[in-house]
Every structure is written in structure tokens, then in C-alpha cells.
Enzyme design. Structure first.
Site, mmCIF file in Angstrom:
data_model
loop_
_atom_site.group_PDB
_atom_site.id
_atom_site.type_symbol
_atom_site.label_atom_id
_atom_site.label_comp_id
_atom_site.label_asym_id
_atom_site.label_seq_id
_atom_site.Cartn_x
_atom_site.Cartn_y
_atom_site.Cartn_z
ATOM 1 N N ASP A 1 -16.953 1.347 -7.109
ATOM 2 C CA ASP A 1 -16.602 -0.072 -7.071
ATOM 3 C C ASP A 1 -15.213 0.627 -6.883
ATOM 4 O O ASP A 1 -14.759 1.639 -6.999
ATOM 5 C CB ASP A 1 -16.853 0.831 -9.194
ATOM 6 C CG ASP A 1 -15.881 -0.280 -9.661
ATOM 7 O OD1 ASP A 1 -15.278 -1.071 -9.178
ATOM 8 O OD2 ASP A 1 -16.439 -0.904 -10.887
ATOM 9 N N GLU B 1 -7.158 -4.635 7.028
ATOM 10 C CA GLU B 1 -6.098 -4.669 7.424
ATOM 11 C C GLU B 1 -6.121 -3.722 8.206
ATOM 12 O O GLU B 1 -6.826 -2.651 9.158
ATOM 13 C CB GLU B 1 -5.224 -3.401 6.411
ATOM 14 C CG GLU B 1 -3.863 -2.895 6.810
ATOM 15 C CD GLU B 1 -3.086 -2.177 5.575
ATOM 16 O OE1 GLU B 1 -3.698 -2.137 4.699
ATOM 17 O OE2 GLU B 1 -1.980 -1.878 6.436
ATOM 18 N N HIS C 1 1.771 -0.310 14.372
ATOM 19 C CA HIS C 1 1.078 -1.531 12.900
ATOM 20 C C HIS C 1 0.949 -2.802 13.687
ATOM 21 O O HIS C 1 -0.036 -3.297 14.033
ATOM 22 C CB HIS C 1 1.998 -1.004 12.543
ATOM 23 C CG HIS C 1 1.307 -2.142 11.016
ATOM 24 N ND1 HIS C 1 0.186 -1.633 10.162
ATOM 25 C CD2 HIS C 1 1.819 -3.045 10.873
ATOM 26 C CE1 HIS C 1 -0.021 -2.779 9.533
ATOM 27 N NE2 HIS C 1 0.851 -3.234 9.651
ATOM 28 N N LYS D 1 -0.665 4.933 -1.996
ATOM 29 C CA LYS D 1 -0.936 3.966 -1.238
ATOM 30 C C LYS D 1 -2.064 3.726 0.081
ATOM 31 O O LYS D 1 -2.632 3.238 0.519
ATOM 32 C CB LYS D 1 -0.705 2.093 -1.257
ATOM 33 C CG LYS D 1 -1.406 1.198 -0.261
ATOM 34 C CD LYS D 1 -1.257 1.031 0.510
ATOM 35 C CE LYS D 1 -1.470 -0.567 0.735
ATOM 36 N NZ LYS D 1 -2.275 -0.878 2.309
HETATM 37 C C1 MEV Z 1 0.793 0.836 4.606
HETATM 38 O O1 MEV Z 1 -0.659 -0.286 4.549
HETATM 39 C C2 MEV Z 1 0.458 1.914 4.330
HETATM 40 C C3 MEV Z 1 1.672 2.988 3.982
HETATM 41 O O2 MEV Z 1 2.141 2.085 4.091
HETATM 42 C C4 MEV Z 1 1.247 4.168 3.577
HETATM 43 C C5 MEV Z 1 2.579 5.086 3.422
HETATM 44 O O3 MEV Z 1 3.483 4.812 3.720
HETATM 45 O O4 MEV Z 1 3.067 6.120 3.641
HETATM 46 C C6 MEV Z 1 1.435 3.307 5.923
#
Ligand code: MEV
Length: 439
Positions: free
Chosen positions: A296, A85, A393, A280
């Protein structure tokens, strides 16, 4: 189209590829060419990779990046990250640099206990089973000595075994619940071998136990397996500094920034939809280091998310507060990791990653991974609560779009220049490149 195949695993690698290519592709030659393009020219190295799994046809690349300037407990690290990513490595590096001038990260291993269970069915008087277990318990240690002696020499082994009555959940269901210390190895093989031996001892001793009726002697072992839920294998990572010190070019008002940041964390603490995305972001950092160091990531993911639900509702893994004008941000996560055994001594890039980290112990690696997760979370929340996530991003994503469009160096240059002052969107980049190509 019937694509069922018999005896596939017995075919040679070449035969497997031919079958795949002729079964699924309109141009088998092209498919075979692509599959082979990703083979390593070093045959020995390729064979090593082929043998990690079954039915290997090629290699699947994921970039290995590095995030420098991580100051953890006073020591500098460059952290290897395997991730596909865009912007994750950049975000980690940025957060690392930012905190390196504000005291760095602190990390502490709280506990390192692993868990395994023998799940079994016993039909009979539970007080007799308890008595049997009390009388037999020592044998679970003594009769696994061959399996545990090396681990004991390294300071690990079986910590304890308890009998758990789970009949309130399922009729006749009991467990042997064992805890282990596995030092620098993740310990999956060690734990599973011990558990299978416990199961044998359990069945054998039950058969010979005089107080049991015939039915009680007939213990049915359903399965013996470690648990990937390791709430007692925990590491804490944290950063803190005076609120005023949070200030920098993009944070002109540190008080307002700190308050909004804390609010963003509170939202993730109370609201599961947000908590999942928040976590995430943490796992972006965690998984990338886990993968680079040959651990793992499925086990870690499963355990971490179970931990995030430990209070009955899925919640944020990280927390933040402002107290006495000090901003603090921390997380605690369960991580069962290894730096010896498994892939760590087999995969050349895993060895390289571990050497880059100065060959850490498993406990040190737990700290590094937790810090990578916290840094990632900090970077995400910082963007989300200030510029918005798309700004950085999409700039990083621009490169992926340009690759998709097979842009020339000159086109890339013009695009970069144009999008310095324009919002990046996929369609915007496509039409800009088309406009260059049409002039
Ligand atoms: C993207 O891979 C991760 C985010 O969505 C985490 C978040 O929203 O805190 C930017």
C-alpha cells in the site's frame, strides 16, 4: 449537464460502461472501444482484476520495469519497479551498477513494531480510569485469543497495550494505544480486528466496573484503527567507500564530487522546499517497488512524510558525511510492508515480482525497498550536482515525445542521432520532426 446517477453500483459492468460512454463522450462508440481495448482477453484474469475494486470498467496500465545488479548485504537482486515516470528505472540501474563495484548496499531492519489505537471519550476521574485499565488489561489479551492465535504461531501478536491520556489535546479524549508484531503480513486486517475487539471489551468492562459512576461507565468509542505512522518499524540502508573510490568517467574529481554531494544533502536537511523534492526522489524508488510487490503505497507515503517531520520541521530522509576520507550516504525510513496476504497472493504480477526477489520475508522486502529509495536518491543527487538533471532526463523523455508524435522508425533514428549533440527540449524535438517531415 446533470450527470448525477442513482443505483450505479447495481448496474452490470456493460451497463456502467454504456452509461459513462453516452453521458460523457461525444463519440460513445470510440470511448467503449478504448475501454475494452484494455481488457484482458483471459476472462478469468480480467474478472480477478475487476473484483479488486468496485465499479471497474477497465485496466490502467503502469509499466513494470526491472533494475538489475543490486548488491544488498552481499546478495544480488534484480528489483521489479512499477512506475510511469521515465528515467527512474534507468537511474536505479545505474546507481546499482555503480555501487556494486564499491561494496554494494548494506541494509538493516532496526524495528518492526506496528501501531493501532482505540480513540475514546471518558467523562470522569482519570485515576479511576487508570485503575480500571490496570485491572482489565489482561482481558484485552485473553479475549482476543481467537484473533491472535494464528499470528502468535507465526511469532507475532499483540506486544503491548497502554492507556494514553490525551485530555491536554481534547477534553475527555483517551486512547488505548496498542503495539503489534505482524511478521510477514502488513497486518492491517489483523490489527483492525484486534482493535475493534478491544473497543468491545472496553465498553463491556466499563459498564460492569463497580467504581465507575453511571457517566464514567458510558465510554464513547469514537473509532478503532491502525496508525500508518510507524516510527518503530524502521529500516536503514547505506553505502560507503573511500572518497577516492568514487571516481569514474563522469566523476573526474571525487573529492569535489563528495563535498558537493554532502552539501546537497545538507541543504535538504535544513530547507523544507528542497527536502520535499529530495524525498520525492527517494519515493520514486520506494513507491515503484511497493507497487510492484502489491503493498500500500499511500500508507507508506503518509508514514514516511510524517517521519520526515518528526523533529518539527520537514527534513531530508537521507544523510551523508565524509569522515576520515570515507564517504557515507544513508537513510532511515519507516516501512510497514507485507509479503503474505492482501494483494500479494492475488495479483499474478505481484507474485511474479516477489518470486523475482526470491520470495523475501517482510523484513527482507523492507531492506530492498529502502535500498531502492537510497539508490534513486543517489542517482538524482549525482546528476543534480554534476551534469544537471535535464541531461539524462530529457534523453529518456525523448522517447515519450517521439511516441506522442507517432514517429516512424526512420524518424526516431534521425532524431536520436541529432539529439546526441543537441539539448533535448519538447519544442526542439517537435520542430526537428516537422523539419524531417517537410523535406
Ligand atoms: C524527479 O522525479 C525527482 C528529482 O526531482 C529528485 C531530486 O530533485 O532529488 C530529480
Amino acid at each position: 449537464m446533470n450527470t448525477a446517477v442513482a443505483g450505479f453500483s447495481k448496474l452490470s459492468k456493460e451497463e456502467k460502461i454504456n452509461w459513462i460512454a453516452t453521458t460523457y463522450f461525444s463519440s460513445p462508440t470510440k470511448a467503449i472501444e478504448l475501454i475494452k481495448k484494455y481488457w484482458n482477453s483471459d476472462e478469468k484474469l480480467q474478472k480477478l482484476h475487476d473484483e479488486f475494486i468496485e465499479n471497474t470498467i477497465s485496466n490502467f496500465y503502469i509499466p513494470l520495469g526491472v533494475a538489475p545488479n543490486f548488491l544488498i548485504n552481499g546478495k544480488n537482486y534484480t528489483i521489479p519497479m512499477a512506475i510511469e515516470e521515465s528515467s527512474v528505472v534507468a537511474a536505479a540501474s545505474k546507481a546499482a551498477k555503480y555501487w556494486s563495484t564499491r561494496g554494494g548496499f548494506k541494509a538493516t531492519v532496526i524495528k518492526t513494531e506496528k501501531i493501532g489505537q482505540v480513540h475514546f471519550m471518558y467523562k470522569g476521574d482519570s485515576s479511576k480510569l487508570e485503575l480500571f485499565f490496570a485491572e482489565t488489561k489482561a482481558k484485552f489479551f485473553s479475549e482476543t485469543h481467537d484473533l491472535t492465535k494464528n499470528m502468535q504461531q507465526r511469532g507475532g501478536g499483540i506486544l503491548d497495550i497502554t492507556l494514553e491520556d490525551k485530555t491536554n489535546l481534547l477534553p475527555n479524549y483517551f486512547q488505548l494505544h496498542a503495539t503489534f508484531e505482524t511478521k510477514d503480513s502488513m497486518g492491517a486486517n489483523f490489527i483492525n480486528s484486534c482493535l475493534e475487539q478491544f473497543a468491545n471489551i472496553l465498553k463491556k468492562e466499563a459498564q460492569a466496573y463497580k467504581l465507575f459512576t453511571e457517566e464514567e461507565k458510558d465510554i464513547e468509542v469514537v473509532m478503532s484503527i491502525l496508525s500508518n505512522y510507524v516510527p518503530n518499524c524502521i529500516v536503514r540502508a547505506e553505502v560507503s567507500c573511500p572518497v577516492a573510490d568514487l571516481s569514474e568517467k563522469h566523476i573526474p574529481n571525487p573529492e569535489a564530487f563528495a563535498e558537493r554531494f554532502v552539501r546537497a544533502v545538507q541543504i535538504a536537511e535544513v530547507e523544507p522546499y528542497r527536502a520535499v523534492t529530495h524525498n520525492k526522489g527517494i519515493m520514486n524508488g520506494v513507491d515503484a517497488v511497493i507497487l510492484a510487490t502489491g503493498n500500500d503505497f499511500r500508507a507508506v507515503e503518509a508514514g514516511v512524510h510524517a517521519y520526515a517531520s518528526k523533529e518539527g520541521q520537514y527534513s531530508s530522509l537521507s544523510h551523508a558525511k565524509i569522515e576520515n576520507e570515507i564517504f557515507s550516504f544513508w537513510l532511515e525510513i519507516p516501512l510497514a510492508l507485507g509479503t503474505v496476504g492482501g494483494l500479494t497472493s492475488l495479483h499474478p504480477l505481484v507474485k511474479l515480482s516477489l518470486e523475482m526477489l526470491e520470495n523475501p520475508s517482510a523484513a527482507e522486502l523492507m531492506k530492498i525497498v529502502a535500498v531502492a529509495g537510497l539508490a534513486q536518491n543517489f542517482a538524482a543527487l549525482r546528476s543534480l550536482t554534476t551534469t544537471g538533471i535535464q541531461d539524462g532526463h530529457m534523453k529518456m523523455h525523448l522517447n515519450n515525445i517521439l511516441n506522442q508524435l507517432e514517429a516512424t522508425e526512420e524518424e526516431r533514428h534521425l532524431v536520436q542521432k541529432h539529439f546526441k549533440n543537441h539539448v533535448v527540449s519538447h519544442s526542439g524535438v517537435v520542430s526537428f520532426v516537422e523539419s524531417i517531415r517537410n523535406t
